[in-house]
Design a protein around this motif. Sequence first.
Motif, PDB file in Angstrom:
ATOM      1  N   PRO A 131     -48.964  11.287  80.149  1.00  0.00           N
ATOM      2  CA  PRO A 131     -49.223  12.157  81.308  1.00  0.00           C
ATOM      3  C   PRO A 131     -48.419  13.452  81.270  1.00  0.00           C
ATOM      4  O   PRO A 131     -47.341  13.509  80.680  1.00  0.00           O
ATOM      5  CB  PRO A 131     -48.795  11.285  82.493  1.00  0.00           C
ATOM      6  CG  PRO A 131     -47.788  10.347  81.923  1.00  0.00           C
ATOM      7  CD  PRO A 131     -48.247  10.057  80.530  1.00  0.00           C
ATOM      8  N   ARG A 132     -48.953  14.458  81.911  1.00  0.00           N
ATOM      9  CA  ARG A 132     -48.258  15.738  82.025  1.00  0.00           C
ATOM     10  C   ARG A 132     -47.362  15.749  83.259  1.00  0.00           C
ATOM     11  O   ARG A 132     -47.590  15.012  84.222  1.00  0.00           O
ATOM     12  CB  ARG A 132     -49.265  16.878  82.150  1.00  0.00           C
ATOM     13  CG  ARG A 132     -50.243  17.006  81.005  1.00  0.00           C
ATOM     14  CD  ARG A 132     -51.261  18.087  81.332  1.00  0.00           C
ATOM     15  NE  ARG A 132     -52.284  18.216  80.316  1.00  0.00           N
ATOM     16  CZ  ARG A 132     -53.397  17.498  80.266  1.00  0.00           C
ATOM     17  NH1 ARG A 132     -53.605  16.555  81.188  1.00  0.00           N
ATOM     18  NH2 ARG A 132     -54.286  17.684  79.335  1.00  0.00           N
ATOM     19  N   LYS A 133     -46.390  16.603  83.239  1.00  0.00           N
ATOM     20  CA  LYS A 133     -45.529  16.790  84.415  1.00  0.00           C
ATOM     21  C   LYS A 133     -46.340  17.467  85.523  1.00  0.00           C
ATOM     22  O   LYS A 133     -47.116  18.381  85.263  1.00  0.00           O
ATOM     23  CB  LYS A 133     -44.318  17.658  84.063  1.00  0.00           C
ATOM     24  CG  LYS A 133     -43.336  17.016  83.109  1.00  0.00           C
ATOM     25  CD  LYS A 133     -42.141  17.910  82.878  1.00  0.00           C
ATOM     26  CE  LYS A 133     -41.283  18.029  84.125  1.00  0.00           C
ATOM     27  NZ  LYS A 133     -40.073  18.843  83.901  1.00  0.00           N
ATOM     28  N   GLY A 134     -46.130  17.012  86.755  1.00  0.00           N
ATOM     29  CA  GLY A 134     -46.747  17.660  87.897  1.00  0.00           C
ATOM     30  C   GLY A 134     -48.254  17.681  87.870  1.00  0.00           C
ATOM     31  O   GLY A 134     -48.882  18.622  88.366  1.00  0.00           O
ATOM     32  N   GLY A 152     -46.405   5.074  80.220  1.00  0.00           N
ATOM     33  CA  GLY A 152     -45.245   5.960  80.270  1.00  0.00           C
ATOM     34  C   GLY A 152     -44.873   6.126  81.728  1.00  0.00           C
ATOM     35  O   GLY A 152     -44.766   5.156  82.464  1.00  0.00           O
ATOM     36  N   THR A 153     -44.719   7.344  82.148  1.00  0.00           N
ATOM     37  CA  THR A 153     -44.514   7.628  83.577  1.00  0.00           C
ATOM     38  C   THR A 153     -45.005   9.022  83.891  1.00  0.00           C
ATOM     39  O   THR A 153     -44.882   9.941  83.077  1.00  0.00           O
ATOM     40  CB  THR A 153     -43.039   7.498  83.991  1.00  0.00           C
ATOM     41  OG1 THR A 153     -42.894   7.870  85.369  1.00  0.00           O
ATOM     42  CG2 THR A 153     -42.133   8.381  83.143  1.00  0.00           C
ATOM     43  N   ALA A 154     -45.602   9.159  85.060  1.00  0.00           N
ATOM     44  CA  ALA A 154     -45.992  10.478  85.559  1.00  0.00           C
ATOM     45  C   ALA A 154     -44.972  10.974  86.577  1.00  0.00           C
ATOM     46  O   ALA A 154     -45.150  12.024  87.179  1.00  0.00           O
ATOM     47  CB  ALA A 154     -47.380  10.427  86.189  1.00  0.00           C
ATOM     48  N   GLU A 155     -43.911  10.175  86.794  1.00  0.00           N
ATOM     49  CA  GLU A 155     -42.859  10.489  87.763  1.00  0.00           C
ATOM     50  C   GLU A 155     -43.471  10.706  89.147  1.00  0.00           C
ATOM     51  O   GLU A 155     -43.082  11.615  89.871  1.00  0.00           O
ATOM     52  CB  GLU A 155     -42.043  11.701  87.300  1.00  0.00           C
ATOM     53  CG  GLU A 155     -41.343  11.457  85.968  1.00  0.00           C
ATOM     54  CD  GLU A 155     -40.541  12.659  85.479  1.00  0.00           C
ATOM     55  OE1 GLU A 155     -40.878  13.801  85.836  1.00  0.00           O
ATOM     56  OE2 GLU A 155     -39.569  12.443  84.734  1.00  0.00           O
ATOM     57  N   ASP A 194     -44.747  20.414  78.874  1.00  0.00           N
ATOM     58  CA  ASP A 194     -45.631  20.015  79.968  1.00  0.00           C
ATOM     59  C   ASP A 194     -45.725  18.497  80.079  1.00  0.00           C
ATOM     60  O   ASP A 194     -46.168  17.971  81.104  1.00  0.00           O
ATOM     61  CB  ASP A 194     -47.041  20.572  79.754  1.00  0.00           C
ATOM     62  CG  ASP A 194     -47.095  22.082  79.850  1.00  0.00           C
ATOM     63  OD1 ASP A 194     -46.245  22.649  80.567  1.00  0.00           O
ATOM     64  OD2 ASP A 194     -47.966  22.685  79.205  1.00  0.00           O
ATOM     65  N   TYR A 195     -45.345  17.786  79.015  1.00  0.00           N
ATOM     66  CA  TYR A 195     -45.493  16.334  78.971  1.00  0.00           C
ATOM     67  C   TYR A 195     -44.177  15.644  79.329  1.00  0.00           C
ATOM     68  O   TYR A 195     -43.106  16.022  78.847  1.00  0.00           O
ATOM     69  CB  TYR A 195     -45.947  15.895  77.580  1.00  0.00           C
ATOM     70  CG  TYR A 195     -47.341  16.360  77.239  1.00  0.00           C
ATOM     71  CD1 TYR A 195     -48.448  15.595  77.576  1.00  0.00           C
ATOM     72  CD2 TYR A 195     -47.559  17.568  76.587  1.00  0.00           C
ATOM     73  CE1 TYR A 195     -49.731  16.020  77.277  1.00  0.00           C
ATOM     74  CE2 TYR A 195     -48.835  18.006  76.282  1.00  0.00           C
ATOM     75  CZ  TYR A 195     -49.923  17.225  76.628  1.00  0.00           C
ATOM     76  OH  TYR A 195     -51.179  17.655  76.334  1.00  0.00           O
TER      77      TYR A 195
END
Length: 355
Positions: A131-134, A152-155, A194-195
């Motif tokens: 996933p990408r950040k934000g 993974g995590t998208a936070e 971005d990731y």
Amino acid sequence: MRRVTTHDIAREAGVSRTTVSHVLNNQPGINLSQKTKARVLATARRLGYVPNSAAQMLVTGRSRCIGLVFPRADLLAVDAFVPIMIHGLNEVCRARGYHLVMEAITEPPGDDAYSDLAKSKRVDCLIVVNPRKGDVALRKVIKSKFPVLVAGTAEQSGENAIATQEAQASCQVTGHLISLGHQRIAHIGHASLDYVAVCRRLEGYRVALESASLPFYPGLVNQGDFTLESGYSAMKRILASNIHPTALFAGNDTIAIGAMLAIREAGLSIPRDFAVAGYDDAPGAAYACPPLTTVRTHAYEHGKLFAEAAIRLMDNKEVGSQRAALPLELIIRESCGARASRTLSHSIESCIDAP
């Protein structure tokens, strides 16, 4: 050849078609004996029954398809982790009677990129890889309560995710290079910042430098783009700077192997003049020249975990956010110069507080 129908199974098993439907579709709340269920299933297997997906969906409202979503279509061609992970994922899906549907989301994703897939009714769950950040579109579908598993995590708050301690692993592999006497260590991320995963690995690298009281040189950090060519180009840029590194921690093995060519073209010997370490322990890592020190991430086992977790989500069972789902291992081979004649395995120990 005539298709076997539920009517055929009902006649052979001595039950009604409604009973066959309940058993084959695993309808909850139906009071049937285990003996009856077993007889129906055994009859279906003996007759070679293949379910009609469209009919099943009309009965259950479920497609029995899991959507595997990539951030870009070429990951299967350039990323060594993903195909092996898919192998493990598909093994579980096939054993549990699910189909795997693969989709690529264009960059950047539209606000409804994932929601459109969810609303299409073609899949019962989404597994989102890398996933990408934000990512606003991903946040939107997570909040919709549609079953979404993040690999993974998208936070994101409330996400269901299976991740590893990649910041800790990156810290340890960088620390290993430091323990060999290297003070100017380059880092090439496997994609842009971005990731989330790219940022986590950069974080571990920086923490290792800070823990050893070594300076962080921005000129020694560059970003690849998943491919061998991008690792090669990024290493060329680093070697052209006026800071002369003696080691590299690459964000994955593909980047590391591409970078090794640039290092050799610069007239440097690996590991005598320049140490290299990667991440993932891709199948080619042990056969690189020299064999590559790396972090073993167990891609096949991760795929199996992702599939089982996705099925739990579809059954309305809790998954939550798992941040250390599988142990990672530091695999020491000749490319870093430590014990060059042997392959050593070390479990990853925490050098960063877990998030």
